[in-house]
Design an enzyme around this catalytic site. Structure first.
Site, PDB file in Angstrom:
ATOM      1  N   GLU A  49      14.122  -5.438  -0.431  1.00 43.13           N
ATOM      2  CA  GLU A  49      13.867  -6.739  -1.057  1.00 43.13           C
ATOM      3  C   GLU A  49      14.687  -7.840  -0.386  1.00 43.13           C
ATOM      4  OE1 GLU A  49      11.363  -6.738  -2.642  1.00 43.13           O
ATOM      5  OE2 GLU A  49      11.241  -4.632  -3.192  1.00 43.13           O
TER       6      GLU A  49
ATOM      7  N   ALA B  47     -11.269  -2.114  -6.012  1.00 42.70           N
ATOM      8  CA  ALA B  47     -10.884  -3.013  -7.106  1.00 42.70           C
ATOM      9  C   ALA B  47      -9.585  -3.756  -6.832  1.00 42.70           C
ATOM     10  CB  ALA B  47     -10.753  -2.223  -8.405  1.00 42.70           C
TER      11      ALA B  47
HETATM   12 ZN   LIG Z   1       8.004  -5.245   0.418  1.00 42.53          ZN
END
Ligand SMILES: [Zn+2]
Length: 810
Positions: free
Chosen positions: A593, A727
């Site tokens: 992250e 989807a």
């Molecule tokens: Zn990522």
């Protein structure tokens, strides 16, 4: 996802209709369009990608972004100069130089409804007032905002001219305001959820999507972009500005805006139909998953399941009416939800049970009134029609129009990886066979699909014997963050300082940081929300932008607005004096992250529509995040972090070696699995003829012959639950998983080539990484950015080497 919902929301840059519809759908279903996932969700997806993850809120980290090349004048050093001069450079000079500081927002219109007065969502702010926004502010705030923006858009359409100040700047302001305010409430829903907040957001969601559609289909805006491209001013634009114009045009075209009226109607009808079909597909998968349950009453039948899985199975039993169910004595209910399914595949000693559950799993939604077969054909047929309407040969070309890859390049890569993985996968199978035999397994000469996970888990336990829980004391959150920030200083020359109190936060555990360049000048900020709060916070980990770097949105009229990001994890909270202790996987997640956050924060791009993670092709956006994960395996980095929180002792050397070795366990098999999905996806969206002689299952069988060591069962209908592509917006995009791994591994190999022990070389390479991959945002084609960093086009060799799949030279 899609063309990436993330992009739709954050760049807001006139996304396609389908795109938005998917976004909307996903937002509703998954309550997330945000970036990443837990490492385990990633992992899970990578390994068992056919399993529907959207419904469990787990997207593969969809922060797909890439980068831009280095077009600032000063190659190195004086970063502050380039930052501060940027706003008065290039085409934004006129507007920025003459623009007074942005005044506070105009007071909302009187008739906008109650709750507008003093509504924090309508406030002008440097950092969002996360501490005071409540559910009651959402409806009046968003409706007033949309009304404002409608007015702004009408004004833009009335006054638009093919020039930067009369077209792109007002457009950026509209897009940005919606992105930032919507981002706030969406973020609060993820980290401080309440039933009221959720309901309030749902109430205004449709209005917001309606506005985005209108924005994305604005003909006057589209025409102005076309005119700008053809005007003499075109050559005055910077590379980044040209890319903004080009991608706005391309997206509008893909949106059907350029079609003549009759054809546009047809196009819109196809889009609506596709949306309905995708939704139905998804519902069928969910229904089929829900419908199945296996009640087990005899403890013998579930032998091998670990305590957590038994707990889950008993809990499920309770929820199904067996009130007295306990983990120890049952009864237990097995379902086809991922945690339950995987626990059985990996741990149940009962082979018949594994077979039954496996067969149920791969035939979900393939019969009776929830059969997805016809829906698949209908979807493929309409996608092809849509492609033809837009002037493309097939749907894969449409999907790739806004990506880094091309159909040919993606196919070529998949084949390269396939042929490199095949022998290793065959060997994996042999290893398991021998191991099963050595354990006296009757099935060892006849291993089937339901045996592979079970025996490979046993083999993994034996070979690596890493107990994640026992490693926790070596990974305390403060140490991990300190190590991560040190690494960022070494590689990129930045300082990260605590700045708690500078910005309002949504929870007292949230930390706030300022990122400074080597001269001590702030260049970005970020929030970090580390701990799990099950009652109000979504699981997993992710990163997203709060605001992006931008000159147009300069707060003082002179220097660019600085980027702000947030990072959210779900670590165990500290207890007493004991800090939060992490698994190794959680450490990787934080690094991942942070890689996204770095790309957002270290951008030098001043054009807000392509700054940071905005405007980056989504098959390139995982580069910096996966790149950062590599450092978790770098010995000095890891050993600098991994110190026992009480004794201070280092992680034992042999544990480090096991971590390293476990990384390549069954890499060939796992790689082939992803390649099967990616290849079927591409085939169905390129060569497959809907209604032709070959069925979709024939295509899968054909692909599987080359990508599966054991052929699928004749009744295998995994396509009927392949929600990613039917989807979830991954249509002709599943290859991206492998594509991004190639980019990140190859980027890391630049450091390996330079010499990981040579600190000067590492620093220089880090600086180059910063100035290219991290600096350029979506302002330059990702391939060019990559070439500027690496000096050549990406090669899969590094990934294959890291996976142990390159033949070792004798
Ligand atoms: Zn990522």
């Amino acid at each position: 996802m899609r063309r990436n919902p993330k992009r739709a929301l954050t760049t807001g840059s006139v996304p396609t209709v389908a795109f938005l519809i998917i976004v909307n759908m996903l937002t509703l279903i998954a309550s997330t369009t945000r970036i990443a996932l837990t490492r385990s969700a990633h992992h899970h997806l990578h390994r068992y990608a056919r399993h529907r993850s959207l419904s469990r809120k787990s997207f593969p980290c969809p922060l797909w972004s890439s980068s831009f090349s280095f077009c600032l004048q000063n190659p190195r050093g004086s970063t502050s100069l380039s930052l501060s001069t940027a706003c008065s450079s290039a085409a934004s000079a006129a507007s920025a130089a003459s623009a007074p500081p942005i005044p506070p927002r105009a007071p909302p219109m009187a008739d906008a409804g109650a709750g507008v007065e003093g509504n924090p969502l309508l406030r002008d702010f440097e950092f969002p007032p996360f501490d005071v926004v409540e559910a009651k502010h959402v409806r009046p705030g968003i409706l007033a905002l949309l009304k404002d923006l409608e007015g702004d858009l009408e004004e833009l359409e009335r006054t638009v001219e093919p020039s930067w100040p009369k077209l792109v700047e007002p457009l950026e302001k509209i897009v940005d305001r919606l992105t930032v305010v919507w981002g706030m409430i969406n973020h609060l829903k993820a980290v401080k959820d309440t039933a009221d907040l959720r309901a309030a957001i749902e109430e205004v969601q449709a209005e917001k999507v309606k506005f985005q559609l209108r924005l994305g289909q604005s003909k006057p805006v589209y025409n102005a972009f076309k005119a700008l491209q053809e005007s003499p001013d075109w050559n005055m634009l910077s590379d980044a500005q040209k890319r903004i114009v080009e991608s706005q045009i391309k997206e509008a075209v893909l949106n059907g805006v350029a079609l003549e009226d009759g054809k546009r109607e047809e196009f819109n009808k196809i889009e609506q139909e596709l949306e309905k079909l995708s939704k139905k597909f998804d519902e069928n998968v969910l229904d089929a998953t829900k419908k199945f349950e296996k009640l087990i009453t005899d403890k013998k039948d579930i032998e091998g399941l670990p305590a957590t899985a038994l707990g889950l199975a008993a809990q499920t039993a309770v929820s199904k009416g067996h009130e007295n169910a306990t983990p120890d004595n049952g009864p237990w209910v097995i379902t086809l939800d991922a945690p339950s399914f995987m626990a059985v595949m990996q741990h149940a000693r009962n082979r018949a049970l594994r077979e039954e559950i496996y067969r149920a799993y791969v035939t979900r939604a393939s019969s009776g009134d929830i059969d997805n077969t016809l829906i698949i054909d209908q979807i493929l047929k309409l996608r092809l029609e849509k492609a033809k309407l837009l002037g493309y040969n097939n749907y894969a070309e449409v999907s790739m129009a806004m990506k880094m890859a091309t159909v040919d390049k993606a196919e070529e890569l998949l084949e390269k990886l396939r042929s490199a993985s095949w022998d290793a996968a065959v060997q994996d199978m042999e290893d398991i066979k021998h191991f099963a035999k050595s354990q006296g397994a009757a099935e060892s000469d006849d291993l089937s699909h339901w045996d592979i996970n079970f025996w490979s888990e046993r083999l993994r336990e034996l070979k690596y014997d890493i107990n994640e829980e026992e490693l926790r004391p070596y990974f305390s959150l403060p140490k991990v963050m300190e190590g991560l920030f040190n690494l960022a200083r070494t590689l990129f020359g930045i300082e990260i300082e605590a700045a708690d109190g500078l910005a309002p936060v949504w929870n007292s555990d949230v930390r706030f940081y300022c990122v400074k360049d080597s001269s001590g000048k702030p260049i970005a900020y970020f929030y970090f929300d580390p701990y799990s709060r099950p009652s109000e916070k979504r699981g997993g980990a992710w990163m997203d932008e709060v605001v992006a770097r931008s000159c147009v949105l300069s707060r003082d009229g002179a220097s660019a607005r600085l980027p702000v990001a947030h990072m959210v994890c779900n670590q165990t909270p500290p207890v007493g004096t004991k800090p939060s202790l992490m698994t190794f996987r959680e450490v990787e997640t934080v690094f991942h992250e942070f890689g996204h956050a770095l790309q957002h924060m270290l951008t030098k791009q001043d054009e807000g529509l392509v700054a940071g993670i905005r405007g980056i092709e989504w098959d390139a956006v995982e580069l910096p995040s996966q790149f950062m994960e590599n450092w978790c395996y770098h010995k000095d980095t890891l050993m600098g972090i991994a110190k026992h929180y009480e004794t201070g002792e280092n992680l034992p050397e042999d544990v480090y070696k096991k971590l390293l070795a476990a990384r390549t366990f069954r890499a060939g098999s796992l790689s082939l699995r992803q390649i099967r999905f990616a290849s079927v996806d591409l085939q169905l969206h390129t060569k497959y003829v809907p209604g032709g002689p070959e069925s979709v299952y024939d295509v899968d069988r054909r692909v599987s012959e080359r990508t599966q060591v054991i052929p699928p069962l004749p009744e295998d209908r995994f396509l009927c639950s392949f929600s990613h592509i039917f989807a979830g917006g991954y249509a002709a995009g599943y290859y991206s998983y492998k594509w991004a791994e190639v980019l990140s591994a190859d980027a890391f190999s630049a450091f390996e080539d330079a010499g990981l022990d040579d600190s000067k070389a590492v620093q220089e390479t880090g600086q180059r990484f910063r100035e290219t991959i991290l600096a350029l945002g979506g302002g330059k084609a990702p391939l060019q950015v990559f070439i500027e960093f690496r000096g050549r086009e990406p090669s899969p060799d590094a990934l294959l080497r890291h996976n142990g799949l390159l033949p070792i030279a004798a």
